[in-house]
Design an enzyme around this catalytic site. Structure first.
Site, PDB file in Angstrom:
ATOM      1  N   SER A 138      97.396  26.877  15.728  1.00 25.67           N
ATOM      2  CA  SER A 138      96.489  27.753  16.757  1.00 25.67           C
ATOM      3  C   SER A 138      97.454  28.249  17.899  1.00 25.67           C
ATOM      4  O   SER A 138      98.458  28.718  17.699  1.00 25.67           O
ATOM      5  CB  SER A 138      95.067  26.859  17.248  1.00 25.67           C
ATOM      6  OG  SER A 138      94.426  27.924  18.048  1.00 25.67           O
ATOM      7  N   LYS A 156      77.176  39.186  31.586  1.00 29.58           N
ATOM      8  CA  LYS A 156      77.909  38.466  32.505  1.00 29.58           C
ATOM      9  C   LYS A 156      77.918  36.902  31.793  1.00 29.58           C
ATOM     10  O   LYS A 156      78.948  36.346  31.973  1.00 29.58           O
ATOM     11  CB  LYS A 156      77.276  38.482  33.814  1.00 29.58           C
ATOM     12  CG  LYS A 156      77.924  37.329  34.739  1.00 29.58           C
ATOM     13  CD  LYS A 156      79.468  37.683  35.077  1.00 29.58           C
ATOM     14  CE  LYS A 156      80.214  36.722  36.165  1.00 29.58           C
ATOM     15  NZ  LYS A 156      81.487  36.856  36.056  1.00 29.58           N
TER      16      LYS A 156
END
Length: 339
Positions: free
Chosen positions: A169, A221
């Protein structure tokens, strides 16, 4: 009765000493903890000298006197030849950095200091070897770490990365920046994917008649929440954001290794080094030790490390508990002698 009195007096003294010691240590730690963490410093050590010492010691142990005399003569000749060669041309250098990454990639602060120090003295003929170990972590942290490595290439200095155990990763995001990427045959390589997960306690809160309120400005948000009730729209937006990061990850890896079939390897899977080489994820199967030895003694090899000096509170915090335990057990051992 006199025996019991003396025994009780001894125990009381022992307990008093232990308590006084604990209070004293706590006071010192409390005061010292207010100090700022010690300033970091650069440590540069010669790996070449270490290898030379190991070689010399092994020969002294394994060779007989006749062979040692012959070796000593040969070394004198080599030393004269080296001095003449050094007068005409200086050796190139191999700088070695260790990066053992955690989830938040906090080690990048040390990495940037190490790279800055190297760039201040390195020349185009030199090389940097990064011994990298990381299973990945936060996107922004490993993105910055990869950018730090890019600084080396931008200066025209060869960058080699060696993975002995794992570069997955975010760890692979860093590793793919290299000019040459080597890995041991069983190192875990890849995991070009993005993971995000979080628990949701909304049902538990409702079951216990606990209300949770969250107010935001902006439609997205907050897409998913730990305590609020999630909806399909929020989940879809969250998934979209993850996919966008994955695309950026794939594009970055492909820009660094354009000959690799990115769609085939960017599935989130990881492979052992041997298979990773077949897929184009790495260039060579070797350990970092193999690579360093292959450059000795042709090059001067140095380890570069940025270390933080621990303050008094940190040192005491690590040892206070063990000291108290030893004092207490010593007192108990003496007490047993009364029986």
């Amino acid at each position: 009765m006199e025996f019991l009195y003396e025994y009780g007096l001894f125990v009381a003294k022992a307990v008093t000493l232990v308590v006084a010691f604990v209070v004293g240590v706590a006071t010192i730690v409390g005061a010292a903890s207010k100090q700022k963490q010690g300033k970091g410093h650069l440590e540069i050590t010669s790996i070449s000298d270490q290898l030379k010492d190991v070689t010399q010691y092994a020969k002294q142990v394994l060779l007989d006197k006749t062979a040692m005399k012959k070796l000593a003569k040969e070394q004198k000749k080599e030393a004269k030849a080296k001095n003449k060669q050094q007068d005409s041309e200086d050796k190139s250098r191999l700088f070695v950095i260790d990066f053992n990454g955690s989830m938040d990639a906090g080690e990048v602060d040390h990495l940037r200091e190490e790279i800055t120090a190297i760039l201040c003295v390195a020349e185009p003929k030199d090389e940097v070897l990064v011994r990298l170990e990381s299973g990945g972590g936060v996107v922004h942290g490993y993105g910055l770490a990869a950018s730090q490595l890019q600084r080396i290439k931008n200066k025209g200095i060869q960058l080699t990365i060696a993975v002995d155990k794992v570069a997955a990763s975010g760890g692979y995001m860093m590793a793919c920046v290299s000019d040459k990427l080597i890995a041991s045959q069983f190192a875990y390589i890849g995991s070009i994917g993005v993971l995000a997960q979080l628990p949701n306690f909304n049902k538990l809160l409702k079951k216990n008649d606990i209300e949770f309120e969250q107010h935001t400005a902006g439609e997205f948000k907050r897409t998913l929440t730990v305590f609020g009730e999630n909806n399909d729209e929020g989940r879809a937006k969250f998934k979209e954001e993850i996919e966008e990061i994955h695309v950026l990850f794939k594009d970055f890896v492909h820009s660094q290794r354009p000959n690799m079939d990115i769609d085939k390897v960017a599935t989130g899977e990881y492979w052992p080094g041997v298979k990773a080489k077949e897929l184009g994820l790495v260039d060579e199967i070797a350990t970092s030790d193999d690579y360093i030895l292959s450059h000795y003694p042709k090059r001067e090899i140095f380890s570069v490390k940025y270390a933080i000096k621990k303050n008094v509170a940190e040192k005491l915090g690590m040892s206070a508990a063990s000291v108290v335990e030893r004092v207490f057990m010593k007192g108990m051992n003496k007490a047993r002698h009364w029986f």
